[in-house]
Design a protein around this motif. Structure first.
Motif, PDB file in Angstrom:
ATOM      1  N   SER A  14      32.436  -0.163 -24.459  1.00  0.00           N
ATOM      2  CA  SER A  14      33.866  -0.463 -24.394  1.00  0.00           C
ATOM      3  C   SER A  14      34.188  -1.338 -25.600  1.00  0.00           C
ATOM      4  O   SER A  14      33.448  -2.310 -25.865  1.00  0.00           O
ATOM      5  CB  SER A  14      34.162  -1.208 -23.088  1.00  0.00           C
ATOM      6  N   ASN A  16      36.523  -3.433 -25.802  1.00  0.00           N
ATOM      7  CA  ASN A  16      36.813  -4.787 -25.302  1.00  0.00           C
ATOM      8  C   ASN A  16      35.513  -5.578 -25.147  1.00  0.00           C
ATOM      9  O   ASN A  16      35.439  -6.747 -25.528  1.00  0.00           O
ATOM     10  CB  ASN A  16      37.531  -4.734 -23.948  1.00  0.00           C
ATOM     11  N   GLY A  41      39.818   0.080 -17.700  1.00  0.00           N
ATOM     12  CA  GLY A  41      41.257  -0.005 -17.502  1.00  0.00           C
ATOM     13  C   GLY A  41      41.610  -1.235 -16.694  1.00  0.00           C
ATOM     14  O   GLY A  41      40.742  -2.039 -16.347  1.00  0.00           O
ATOM     15  N   ARG A  42      42.880  -1.371 -16.414  1.00  0.00           N
ATOM     16  CA  ARG A  42      43.364  -2.495 -15.607  1.00  0.00           C
ATOM     17  C   ARG A  42      42.871  -2.381 -14.176  1.00  0.00           C
ATOM     18  O   ARG A  42      42.585  -1.298 -13.699  1.00  0.00           O
ATOM     19  CB  ARG A  42      44.891  -2.462 -15.599  1.00  0.00           C
ATOM     20  N   TRP A  47      38.527   3.996 -17.839  1.00  0.00           N
ATOM     21  CA  TRP A  47      39.484   4.545 -18.802  1.00  0.00           C
ATOM     22  C   TRP A  47      38.836   5.732 -19.503  1.00  0.00           C
ATOM     23  O   TRP A  47      37.810   5.590 -20.164  1.00  0.00           O
ATOM     24  CB  TRP A  47      39.900   3.472 -19.810  1.00  0.00           C
ATOM     25  N   TRP A  55      40.750   4.221 -29.603  1.00  0.00           N
ATOM     26  CA  TRP A  55      40.317   3.143 -28.701  1.00  0.00           C
ATOM     27  C   TRP A  55      40.039   1.930 -29.560  1.00  0.00           C
ATOM     28  O   TRP A  55      39.179   1.981 -30.440  1.00  0.00           O
ATOM     29  CB  TRP A  55      39.070   3.543 -27.898  1.00  0.00           C
ATOM     30  N   ASN A  93      52.208  -2.665 -18.957  1.00  0.00           N
ATOM     31  CA  ASN A  93      51.310  -2.308 -20.053  1.00  0.00           C
ATOM     32  C   ASN A  93      51.076  -0.814 -20.249  1.00  0.00           C
ATOM     33  O   ASN A  93      50.098  -0.447 -20.889  1.00  0.00           O
ATOM     34  CB  ASN A  93      49.947  -2.984 -19.837  1.00  0.00           C
ATOM     35  N   ILE A 105      47.059  -0.656 -22.008  1.00  0.00           N
ATOM     36  CA  ILE A 105      46.676  -1.895 -22.696  1.00  0.00           C
ATOM     37  C   ILE A 105      45.976  -2.813 -21.704  1.00  0.00           C
ATOM     38  O   ILE A 105      46.457  -3.008 -20.583  1.00  0.00           O
ATOM     39  CB  ILE A 105      47.940  -2.596 -23.267  1.00  0.00           C
ATOM     40  N   LEU A 106      44.825  -3.333 -22.109  1.00  0.00           N
ATOM     41  CA  LEU A 106      44.074  -4.262 -21.258  1.00  0.00           C
ATOM     42  C   LEU A 106      43.784  -5.527 -22.061  1.00  0.00           C
ATOM     43  O   LEU A 106      42.976  -5.502 -22.982  1.00  0.00           O
ATOM     44  CB  LEU A 106      42.756  -3.614 -20.808  1.00  0.00           C
TER      45      LEU A 106
HETATM   46  C1  BTN Z   1      45.051   0.516 -18.439  1.00  0.00           C
HETATM   47  O1  BTN Z   1      46.113   1.136 -18.579  1.00  0.00           O
HETATM   48  O2  BTN Z   1      44.496   0.468 -17.332  1.00  0.00           O
HETATM   49  C2  BTN Z   1      44.458  -0.177 -19.624  1.00  0.00           C
HETATM   50  C3  BTN Z   1      43.604   0.746 -20.444  1.00  0.00           C
HETATM   51  C4  BTN Z   1      43.027   0.099 -21.680  1.00  0.00           C
HETATM   52  C5  BTN Z   1      42.076   1.006 -22.426  1.00  0.00           C
HETATM   53  C6  BTN Z   1      41.621   0.438 -23.730  1.00  0.00           C
HETATM   54  S1  BTN Z   1      40.752   1.617 -24.723  1.00  0.00           S
HETATM   55  C7  BTN Z   1      40.249   0.363 -25.818  1.00  0.00           C
HETATM   56  C8  BTN Z   1      39.886  -0.844 -24.967  1.00  0.00           C
HETATM   57  N1  BTN Z   1      38.513  -0.751 -24.506  1.00  0.00           N
HETATM   58  C9  BTN Z   1      38.442  -0.619 -23.185  1.00  0.00           C
HETATM   59  O3  BTN Z   1      37.373  -0.510 -22.531  1.00  0.00           O
HETATM   60  N2  BTN Z   1      39.665  -0.607 -22.635  1.00  0.00           N
HETATM   61  C10 BTN Z   1      40.697  -0.765 -23.650  1.00  0.00           C
END
Ligand code: BTN
Length: 241
Positions: A14, A16, A41-42, A47, A55, A93, A105-106
């Motif tokens: 990921s 993040n 994801g949130r 995701w 990403w 988001n 967006i997370l």
């Molecule tokens: C959501 O709508 O639930 C949030 C999704 C966020 C996805 C992005 S992709 C880049 C970054 N890395 C991740 O693991 N998640 C975010």
């Protein structure tokens, strides 16, 4: 524009998580990968992250309080909307195109009680997908499915960063209030009948405003309520939007 240091990966779990593992790096470092094996994801969701999207996670070290961190999600939403014509924001988001989600967006942070260490703002945009797995096809769309054209990942990334810097620098210098009107204009949730989903509990409401804290104000049968972004899903009564 301030410089963004961009790190490209073929595949990570990921972006993040990769940003958090490298949180000693400088402010405005961007981690981007062609695919993610554990895209997040949130609300603990997965995701979908195949090779058709963009990403990325932006590592940020602003001089703001931890309480202001959730504004960065709204700032990033405005920036994505600045790149994707005719898109809108489903509070807080999701970026919506047509009537489906094209981007999520997370935003995550590390802080002590009063001091922010860093923010990781993760943004996932479905660019070139021609289809989605069955379980996503009712809510997810891509730029390709909505416009018929394929998008170059790096071009989108550069355009996004320039929009992001525009909004983010204003937010850091002057606070979210200077962006609130623009956010309200882009927010398709306002004025809609919605369902507030809190864990197993759900109830109907009308979304009426976004307050100065970026929170959603809804009218329910029990009166006015403030909804914080970390705790709920908001759904339109007839479907996703
Ligand atoms: C959501 O709508 O639930 C949030 C999704 C966020 C996805 C992005 S992709 C880049 C970054 N890395 C991740 O693991 N998640 C975010």
């Amino acid at each position: 524009m301030k410089k963004y240091n961009i790190i490209f990966y073929d595949c990570v779990d990921s972006t993040n998580l990769e940003a958090k593992r490298n949180s000693q790096m400088e402010d405005r470092t961007v981690f981007t990968a062609v695919t993610q094996t554990g895209g997040r994801g949130r609300l603990g969701r997965k995701w979908f992250s195949d090779e058709n999207g963009l990403w990325m996670s932006v590592l940020l070290k602003p001089d703001i309080s931890p309480a202001q961190c959730s504004f960065v999600t709204l700032v990033a939403g405005l920036a994505v909307c600045g790149v994707i014509e005719n898109s809108g924001i489903k509070w807080p988001n999701d970026i919506v195109l047509g009537s489906k989600k094209v981007c999520g967006i997370l935003t995550e942070m590390s802080s002590s009680a009063e001091k922010l260490n860093y923010i990781v703002c993760g943004i996932g945009i479905n660019l070139n997908n021609e289809s989605f797995p069955d379980e996503l096809s009712n809510i997810a769309t891509s730029l390709y499915l909505e416009t018929g054209g394929k998008t170059d990942r790096e071009m989108f990334l550069n355009r996004f960063l320039s929009e992001f810097e525009f909004y983010y620098s204003r937010f850091v210098e002057n606070g979210f209030s200077c962006l609130a009107d623009e956010y309200r204009k882009k927010c398709i949730t306002l004025g809609k009948d919605v369902t507030i989903i809190r864990g197993d509990n759900s109830y109907p409401a009308i979304a009426v405003d976004i307050n100065e804290n970026g929170e959603l104000i809804v009218e329910t049968e029990n009166g006015t309520e403030t909804v914080l972004s970390g705790e709920v899903s908001v759904r339109g009564i007839f479907g996703y939007v």
